[in-house]
Design a protein around this motif. Structure first.
Motif, PDB file in Angstrom:
ATOM      1  N   THR A 196      31.652  24.179   1.788  1.00 23.99           N
ATOM      2  CA  THR A 196      31.347  24.222   0.361  1.00 23.99           C
ATOM      3  C   THR A 196      31.580  22.846  -0.245  1.00 23.99           C
ATOM      4  OG1 THR A 196      32.023  26.531   0.273  1.00 23.99           O
ATOM      5  CG2 THR A 196      31.909  25.365  -1.823  1.00 23.99           C
ATOM      6  N   LEU A 197      30.534  22.301  -0.843  1.00 21.18           N
ATOM      7  CA  LEU A 197      30.651  21.012  -1.521  1.00 21.18           C
ATOM      8  C   LEU A 197      30.676  21.274  -3.020  1.00 21.18           C
ATOM      9  CD1 LEU A 197      27.936  19.106   0.576  1.00 21.18           C
ATOM     10  CD2 LEU A 197      30.425  19.035   0.904  1.00 21.18           C
ATOM     11  N   ILE A 198      31.554  20.571  -3.725  1.00 23.71           N
ATOM     12  CA  ILE A 198      31.645  20.740  -5.179  1.00 23.71           C
ATOM     13  C   ILE A 198      31.186  19.433  -5.818  1.00 23.71           C
ATOM     14  CG2 ILE A 198      33.183  21.309  -7.108  1.00 23.71           C
ATOM     15  CD1 ILE A 198      33.375  23.460  -5.003  1.00 23.71           C
ATOM     16  N   THR A 199      30.249  19.508  -6.742  1.00 28.83           N
ATOM     17  CA  THR A 199      29.805  18.267  -7.373  1.00 28.83           C
ATOM     18  C   THR A 199      30.818  17.817  -8.435  1.00 28.83           C
ATOM     19  OG1 THR A 199      28.095  17.099  -8.592  1.00 28.83           O
ATOM     20  CG2 THR A 199      28.377  19.420  -9.108  1.00 28.83           C
ATOM     21  N   LEU A 200      30.973  16.507  -8.539  1.00 29.49           N
ATOM     22  CA  LEU A 200      31.821  15.923  -9.574  1.00 29.49           C
ATOM     23  C   LEU A 200      30.983  15.478 -10.773  1.00 29.49           C
ATOM     24  CD1 LEU A 200      34.142  13.763  -7.288  1.00 29.49           C
ATOM     25  CD2 LEU A 200      34.772  15.818  -8.540  1.00 29.49           C
ATOM     26  N   ASP A 201      29.661  15.624 -10.671  1.00 34.14           N
ATOM     27  CA  ASP A 201      28.781  15.179 -11.752  1.00 34.14           C
ATOM     28  C   ASP A 201      27.854  16.311 -12.186  1.00 34.14           C
ATOM     29  OD1 ASP A 201      27.034  14.014 -13.496  1.00 34.14           O
ATOM     30  OD2 ASP A 201      26.561  12.294 -12.224  1.00 34.14           O
ATOM     31  N   PRO A 202      28.372  17.224 -13.029  1.00 34.78           N
ATOM     32  CA  PRO A 202      27.584  18.401 -13.392  1.00 34.78           C
ATOM     33  C   PRO A 202      26.380  18.065 -14.260  1.00 34.78           C
ATOM     34  CG  PRO A 202      29.603  18.327 -14.692  1.00 34.78           C
ATOM     35  CD  PRO A 202      29.691  17.207 -13.688  1.00 34.78           C
ATOM     36  N   VAL A 203      26.364  16.874 -14.867  1.00 35.15           N
ATOM     37  CA  VAL A 203      25.243  16.511 -15.721  1.00 35.15           C
ATOM     38  C   VAL A 203      24.024  16.166 -14.864  1.00 35.15           C
ATOM     39  CG1 VAL A 203      24.410  14.913 -17.475  1.00 35.15           C
ATOM     40  CG2 VAL A 203      26.775  15.734 -17.546  1.00 35.15           C
ATOM     41  N   ARG A 204      24.232  15.323 -13.891  1.00 35.76           N
ATOM     42  CA  ARG A 204      23.093  14.881 -13.091  1.00 35.76           C
ATOM     43  C   ARG A 204      22.791  15.794 -11.909  1.00 35.76           C
ATOM     44  NH1 ARG A 204      23.382   8.411 -12.609  1.00 35.76           N
ATOM     45  NH2 ARG A 204      21.417   8.795 -11.577  1.00 35.76           N
ATOM     46  N   ASP A 205      23.806  16.444 -11.388  1.00 31.97           N
ATOM     47  CA  ASP A 205      23.567  17.309 -10.234  1.00 31.97           C
ATOM     48  C   ASP A 205      23.118  18.703 -10.660  1.00 31.97           C
ATOM     49  OD1 ASP A 205      23.898  15.459  -8.286  1.00 31.97           O
ATOM     50  OD2 ASP A 205      26.023  15.881  -7.967  1.00 31.97           O
ATOM     51  N   THR A 206      21.848  18.818 -10.941  1.00 28.99           N
ATOM     52  CA  THR A 206      21.253  20.117 -11.248  1.00 28.99           C
ATOM     53  C   THR A 206      21.050  20.874  -9.934  1.00 28.99           C
ATOM     54  OG1 THR A 206      19.062  19.195 -10.981  1.00 28.99           O
ATOM     55  CG2 THR A 206      20.000  19.132 -13.204  1.00 28.99           C
ATOM     56  N   PRO A 207      20.846  22.191 -10.004  1.00 25.51           N
ATOM     57  CA  PRO A 207      20.580  22.930  -8.765  1.00 25.51           C
ATOM     58  C   PRO A 207      19.435  22.303  -7.948  1.00 25.51           C
ATOM     59  CG  PRO A 207      21.030  24.467 -10.521  1.00 25.51           C
ATOM     60  CD  PRO A 207      21.015  23.095 -11.145  1.00 25.51           C
ATOM     61  N   ASP A 208      18.365  21.878  -8.599  1.00 25.88           N
ATOM     62  CA  ASP A 208      17.246  21.256  -7.872  1.00 25.88           C
ATOM     63  C   ASP A 208      17.696  20.016  -7.122  1.00 25.88           C
ATOM     64  OD1 ASP A 208      15.529  23.157  -8.661  1.00 25.88           O
ATOM     65  OD2 ASP A 208      14.541  21.968 -10.240  1.00 25.88           O
ATOM     66  N   GLN A 209      18.466  19.204  -7.829  1.00 23.19           N
ATOM     67  CA  GLN A 209      18.966  17.978  -7.231  1.00 23.19           C
ATOM     68  C   GLN A 209      19.874  18.295  -6.021  1.00 23.19           C
ATOM     69  OE1 GLN A 209      18.299  14.809  -7.828  1.00 23.19           O
ATOM     70  NE2 GLN A 209      19.889  14.033  -6.432  1.00 23.19           N
ATOM     71  N   MET A 210      20.682  19.315  -6.178  1.00 26.91           N
ATOM     72  CA  MET A 210      21.602  19.682  -5.096  1.00 26.91           C
ATOM     73  C   MET A 210      20.833  20.219  -3.897  1.00 26.91           C
ATOM     74  SD  MET A 210      24.830  21.240  -7.319  1.00 26.91           S
ATOM     75  CE  MET A 210      24.131  22.847  -7.537  1.00 26.91           C
ATOM     76  N   LYS A 211      19.799  20.979  -4.209  1.00 28.36           N
ATOM     77  CA  LYS A 211      18.966  21.540  -3.139  1.00 28.36           C
ATOM     78  C   LYS A 211      18.283  20.410  -2.364  1.00 28.36           C
ATOM     79  CE  LYS A 211      16.124  25.223  -1.847  1.00 28.36           C
ATOM     80  NZ  LYS A 211      16.532  26.578  -1.499  1.00 28.36           N
ATOM     81  N   ALA A 212      17.746  19.466  -3.121  1.00 25.53           N
ATOM     82  CA  ALA A 212      17.066  18.327  -2.484  1.00 25.53           C
ATOM     83  C   ALA A 212      18.038  17.540  -1.600  1.00 25.53           C
ATOM     84  CB  ALA A 212      16.467  17.416  -3.557  1.00 25.53           C
ATOM     85  N   TYR A 213      19.272  17.446  -2.073  1.00 22.76           N
ATOM     86  CA  TYR A 213      20.293  16.712  -1.312  1.00 22.76           C
ATOM     87  C   TYR A 213      20.562  17.382   0.039  1.00 22.76           C
ATOM     88  CZ  TYR A 213      24.759  14.352  -0.386  1.00 22.76           C
ATOM     89  OH  TYR A 213      25.777  13.621   0.172  1.00 22.76           O
ATOM     90  N   LEU A 214      20.658  18.721   0.017  1.00 22.68           N
ATOM     91  CA  LEU A 214      20.896  19.452   1.268  1.00 22.68           C
ATOM     92  C   LEU A 214      19.736  19.230   2.233  1.00 22.68           C
ATOM     93  CD1 LEU A 214      22.379  22.884   0.046  1.00 22.68           C
ATOM     94  CD2 LEU A 214      23.592  20.959   1.081  1.00 22.68           C
ATOM     95  N   LEU A 215      18.516  19.299   1.681  1.00 20.29           N
ATOM     96  CA  LEU A 215      17.332  19.102   2.511  1.00 20.29           C
ATOM     97  C   LEU A 215      17.307  17.714   3.121  1.00 20.29           C
ATOM     98  CD1 LEU A 215      14.374  20.774   0.564  1.00 20.29           C
ATOM     99  CD2 LEU A 215      15.143  21.247   2.915  1.00 20.29           C
TER     100      LEU A 215
END
Lengths: 266, 185
Positions: free
Chosen positions: B91-110
């Motif tokens: 489980t990774l927790i983002t420290l930047d809730p403003v910029r790390d939207t679900p889409d952004q997080m999904k793209a990061y995993l991909l």
């Protein structure tokens, strides 16, 4: 036809109402008032520590700050409403043994208006959240604390700096004052200095450097000895003391001399 | 009668249901909070309960350390027995809730080829992230608009959310963490 016109008129009226509502809400945001809070006009603030050898300026947006520290009575009301924050129910990861220990043998109303102490950072965060507020950031708190009674930048005066230090040097054996019986600053905020230390939301940002490749990103420039050479204003000893306290604090600690107040961003 | 009553209380106290519901005192899952994952699904923190997992704090725009944290986690996983390596949840927790939207997080995993069956990124409001970071002893601070300074910590939680072991700093030897993982299964 009459009906259509009537309907049309109705729609138009409702649109006007919606529009005027919009304007009304815009007007209230500029003159927003929150009970017990004062507006701190934003401005520029110079944090204690330099970055890459240069003093830096941070812009602080306008915000609303509680005029008074949260009192024992207010905190007890919260605890009644949220039983998981009662002294006998709180999880030990959220507060150490001292949590609310001063209220065990509480004489009925004597301490009611004193600032609440023996409260952990977690409990303070939960209290502010329950009020729809949050703890101030370090920058917000320090910005508001620069004011003396006549100027938002009272800290520039050597006399005021001296006064704060004298407060800090006073042994903390006296009973805490009623929050209303404390000095008021330019913004209308009471007791920012000389009563208790205050919690900030991001105390755990102290001791982090920009060099995040290093192991725990501990900031060597903040350690004893070389500390003062990196400070933007080495004369501000009181700011050093607050900084040192924050960087050695852990979120479950409860202290006899640490209280808090809350903010709202808008 | 008294005997019956104490028996009843005993059964109540030691029944498997009670045991399963009671979190250990030092569990980080005591922090009631609702998070959101890369698929915009709500994840109550207690939903993480049930399996031991690795947890780390990152942000997806991070250029320096976060890729190193990810590769360190992969390295740890690769050192585990094969079945564990592919099943240990991260489980990774983002420290930047403003910029790390679900889409952004999904793209990061991909982008980093992180299998969603095993890896997940969670976000929440900035106050909840502060609280969670303190529960893990993680410090962080915004340095500029695009950069956050933060501690590099990889944590092993047991199935109940108790911290079993932490790698603090990227140069620390991974052996103690690996031993802990293996012995906790």
């Amino acid at each position: 036809m009459k009906r259509v016109i009537f309907l049309y008129f109705g729609l138009w009226v409702s649109q006007v109402v919606v529009l005027s509502d919009l304007f009304a809400s815009e007007a209230t945001t500029t003159t927003q008032v929150h009970a017990g809070m004062v507006r701190i006009d934003g401005g520029s603030y110079q944090p204690l520590y330099k970055e890459n050898g240069k003093a830096r300026n941070v812009t602080v947006e306008p915000f609303f700050l509680d005029q008074f520290q949260v009192t024992n009575r207010e905190f007890l009301l919260f605890v009644e409403q949220y039983p998981k924050w009662r002294a006998n129910q709180v999880s030990p990861i959220f507060a150490d043994q001292g949590y609310l220990s001063h209220l065990d043998s509480r004489s009925v109303s004597k301490q009611d208006n004193q600032p609440v102490t023996y409260v952990s950072w977690y409990a303070a965060m939960a209290y502010c959240k329950a009020q729809g507020k949050s703890l101030p950031s370090t920058e917000q708190w320090e910005f508001a604390a620069q004011a003396n009674d006549i100027s938002p930048l009272g800290i520039k005066s050597a006399k005021f700096k001296r006064k704060i230090l004298d407060w800090y040097a006073k042994p903390a054996t006296d009973p805490l004052p009623d929050v209303h019986d404390t000095e008021v600053n330019y913004w209308g905020v009471y007791g920012m200095h000389g009563v208790v230390w205050e919690q900030v939301s991001d105390f755990n940002s102290a001791l982090v450097t920009g060099e995040s490749r290093g192991d725990s990103a501990l900031d060597k420039q903040l350690f004893c000895g070389s500390g003062a050479t990196q400070a933007a204003d080495p004369g501000d000893y009181a700011a050093f003391m607050r900084y040192a306290l924050r960087s050695s604090y852990a979120a479950e600690y409860t202290l006899a001399t640490m209280g808090f107040r809350c903010v709202k961003d808008r | 009668m008294k005997f019956l009553r104490s028996l009843f209380i005993l059964i109540l106290v030691f029944s498997p249901v009670t045991l399963a519901n009671q979190l250990p005192a030092s569990s980080v899952y005591h922090f009631d909070s609702a998070w959101m994952n890369q698929n915009s699904q709500t994840r109550e923190i207690v939903e993480l309960r049930g399996e031991a997992r690795l947890v780390a704090f990152i942000y997806t725009y991070c250029e320096h350390t976060c890729p190193l944290i990810i590769s360190k986690i992969k390295d740890v996983l690769h050192s585990l027995p094969r079945d564990l390596a592919t099943r240990m949840p991260v489980t990774l927790i983002t420290l930047d809730p403003v910029r790390d939207t679900p889409d952004q997080m999904k793209a990061y995993l991909l982008k980093n080829s992180l299998n969603e069956k095993q890896w997940e990124i969670l976000t929440d409001n900035k106050e909840d992230i502060r609280v969670l970071s303190n529960l893990f002893g993680v410090k962080y601070k915004a340095m500029s608009k695009d950069e956050l300074a933060h501690s590099n910590v990889i944590t092993l939680l047991d199935a109940d959310g108790v911290i079993l072991s932490q790698l603090r700093g990227l140069n620390e030897d991974k052996k103690s963490l690996i031993d802990k993982i293996i012995s906790s299964f």
